[in-house]
Design a protein around this motif. Structure first.
Motif, short mmCIF file in Angstrom:
data_model
loop_
_atom_site.label_atom_id
_atom_site.label_comp_id
_atom_site.label_asym_id
_atom_site.label_seq_id
_atom_site.Cartn_x
_atom_site.Cartn_y
_atom_site.Cartn_z
N ALA A 52 -2.81 8.67 40.70
CA ALA A 52 -3.30 8.36 42.04
C ALA A 52 -3.98 9.59 42.63
CB ALA A 52 -2.15 7.91 42.93
N ARG A 53 -5.09 9.38 43.29
CA ARG A 53 -5.81 10.49 43.92
C ARG A 53 -6.21 10.05 45.33
NH1 ARG A 53 -3.63 12.54 40.48
NH2 ARG A 53 -4.39 13.78 38.72
N PRO A 54 -6.22 11.01 46.28
CA PRO A 54 -6.57 10.60 47.66
C PRO A 54 -8.03 10.17 47.76
CG PRO A 54 -6.27 13.00 47.49
CD PRO A 54 -5.89 12.43 46.17
N LYS A 55 -8.25 9.21 48.68
CA LYS A 55 -9.65 8.82 48.99
C LYS A 55 -10.31 9.99 49.68
CE LYS A 55 -8.45 4.19 50.28
NZ LYS A 55 -7.97 3.66 51.52
N SER A 56 -11.54 10.22 49.39
CA SER A 56 -12.20 11.37 50.04
C SER A 56 -12.71 10.95 51.42
CB SER A 56 -13.34 11.89 49.19
OG SER A 56 -14.17 10.83 48.85
N ASN A 107 8.31 14.10 48.45
CA ASN A 107 7.87 14.98 47.36
C ASN A 107 8.05 14.30 46.00
OD1 ASN A 107 6.97 17.13 48.91
ND2 ASN A 107 9.03 17.99 49.11
N HIS A 108 9.15 13.57 45.85
CA HIS A 108 9.40 12.85 44.60
C HIS A 108 8.32 11.78 44.38
CE1 HIS A 108 11.36 9.60 42.25
NE2 HIS A 108 11.88 10.62 41.57
N LEU A 148 0.98 11.31 41.60
CA LEU A 148 -0.05 12.16 40.98
C LEU A 148 0.03 12.05 39.45
CD1 LEU A 148 0.21 15.29 43.31
CD2 LEU A 148 -1.66 13.63 43.22
N ARG A 149 1.26 12.00 38.93
CA ARG A 149 1.41 11.85 37.46
C ARG A 149 0.83 10.50 37.00
NH1 ARG A 149 7.14 13.97 37.47
NH2 ARG A 149 6.86 16.21 37.21
N GLU A 186 1.21 -0.62 47.28
CA GLU A 186 0.42 0.54 47.73
C GLU A 186 1.19 1.85 47.62
OE1 GLU A 186 0.85 -2.12 49.81
OE2 GLU A 186 -1.15 -2.98 50.08
N ARG A 187 2.34 1.84 46.98
CA ARG A 187 3.24 3.00 47.06
C ARG A 187 2.55 4.31 46.65
NH1 ARG A 187 9.41 3.22 44.80
NH2 ARG A 187 9.78 5.43 45.22
N ASN A 188 1.88 4.33 45.51
CA ASN A 188 1.28 5.58 45.04
C ASN A 188 0.09 6.00 45.91
OD1 ASN A 188 3.15 5.68 43.05
ND2 ASN A 188 1.78 5.07 41.39
N ASP A 189 -0.78 5.03 46.22
CA ASP A 189 -1.94 5.37 47.06
C ASP A 189 -1.47 5.82 48.44
OD1 ASP A 189 -3.69 4.80 45.07
OD2 ASP A 189 -4.09 2.74 45.74
N ARG A 190 -0.43 5.16 48.94
CA ARG A 190 0.07 5.49 50.29
C ARG A 190 0.43 6.97 50.39
NH1 ARG A 190 4.38 2.37 50.44
NH2 ARG A 190 3.10 0.68 51.22
N VAL A 191 1.25 7.43 49.46
CA VAL A 191 1.75 8.80 49.61
C VAL A 191 0.64 9.83 49.42
CG1 VAL A 191 2.62 9.01 47.22
CG2 VAL A 191 3.67 10.35 49.04
N VAL A 192 -0.25 9.62 48.46
CA VAL A 192 -1.30 10.64 48.27
C VAL A 192 -2.26 10.64 49.45
CG1 VAL A 192 -1.18 10.75 45.74
CG2 VAL A 192 -2.76 9.15 46.81
#
Ligand code: SF4
Ligand code: FES
Length: 271
Positions: free
Chosen positions: A267-271, A256-257, A263-264, A213-219
């Motif tokens: 991954a995009r945040p759930k609305s 931030n990293h 994002l690159r 879940e690393r990418n989804d988690r941060v966004v």
């Protein structure tokens, strides 16, 4: 009464006993979330330097109750620096003059005759519930947005079957010591929750178990802190300086990293 070395009791030697402190407390009183608040002055006397700050407030509250007055509302639970429930501004500093929790702050940090200002955390995402107690459920919602891992069920895995480099496990452990007290937000002029969110992102993101879940988690966690109304980070550092667990600004760099990488990767945040 004092106890001699041999265990026998002797009469009190008042001349050798230290007198407690007499203090003036200026405390924020506010009946409810929409009520108008104000600072109210109280005197407390004979306060032991060995009392914790919350025990000193207990002494005041016992007197208020005996006098038929409304005791001062404040949050607390473990009183051992673990749960993160306590926390007030003391003379304008989150948790007061020492880098510790309010429950672990002792009255020896003050002097006889001091005037102490006591206020709730000041940040709009932490609305006042009553007096010194604030609603910190915004932190729970940030956790809900991504502060978890997927765990396959079944038999327990073999210990050591997932090697973790020591520097990663140490950094993850350090980040995991965040107790969610909110001092970082209260201390920050932007009311930013970046240190808190960064601690959660770091402690899960450094472990192999946290990778799916690393990418989804941060966004999602960053999007949620924005939705809650926390301010942006401008690298002032008051958060880390006030953090009772010494969470470092390096965790914010890691966040931030991770955020840029996520994002690159699309991954995009759930609305
Ligand atoms: S980062 Fe530190 S100050 Fe902020 S919530 Fe966690 S323990 Fe409290
Ligand atoms: S009461 Fe638990 S950390 Fe202070």
């Amino acid at each position: 009464m004092t106890i001699t070395q041999g265990g026998a009791h002797s009469a009190v030697d008042h001349s050798s006993q230290k007198r407690g402190m007499n203090l003036t407390l200026r405390i924020w009183r506010q009946n409810g979330p929409t009520a108008k608040g104000k600072m109210v002055t109280y005197k407390v006397s004979d306060i032991s330097p060995d009392m914790s700050f919350l025990e000193m407030l207990d002494v005041l509250n016992e007197r208020l109750i005996l006098d038929g007055d409304d005791p001062v509302a404040f949050d607390h639970d473990c009183r051992e620096g673990i749960c993160g429930m306590c926390g007030v501004m003391i003379n304008g500093q989150a948790h007061g003059p020492q880098q510790t929790t309010t429950c672990q702050l002792h009255m020896r940090s003050f002097k006889d005759g001091d005037t102490i200002d006591i206020e709730p955390w000041r940040a709009s995402p932490f609305p006042v519930v009553k007096d010194l107690a604030v609603d910190r459920r915004a932190f729970d919602r940030i956790i809900q947005a991504g502060g978890y891992i997927s765990v396959p069920t079944g038999t327990a895995p073999e210990a050591h079957s997932t090697p973790v480099p020591k520097k990663d496990s140490d950094a993850a452990f350090d980040a995991a010591t965040c107790i969610g007290c909110g001092a970082c937000v209260a201390a920050c002029p932007n009311a930013s929750s970046m240190l808190f969110t960064a601690a959660k992102v770091t402690h899960l993101g450094l472990m192999p178990q946290g990778q799916p879940e690393r990418n989804d988690r941060v966004v999602n966690m960053v999007a949620q802190q924005d939705r809650e109304g926390f301010g942006g980070c401008t690298n002032i550092g008051e958060c880390s300086a006030s953090c009772p667990k010494g969470i470092s600004m390096e965790t914010i760099s890691r966040l931030n990293h991770d955020l840029l990488g996520a994002l690159r990767a699309g991954a995009r945040p759930k609305s």
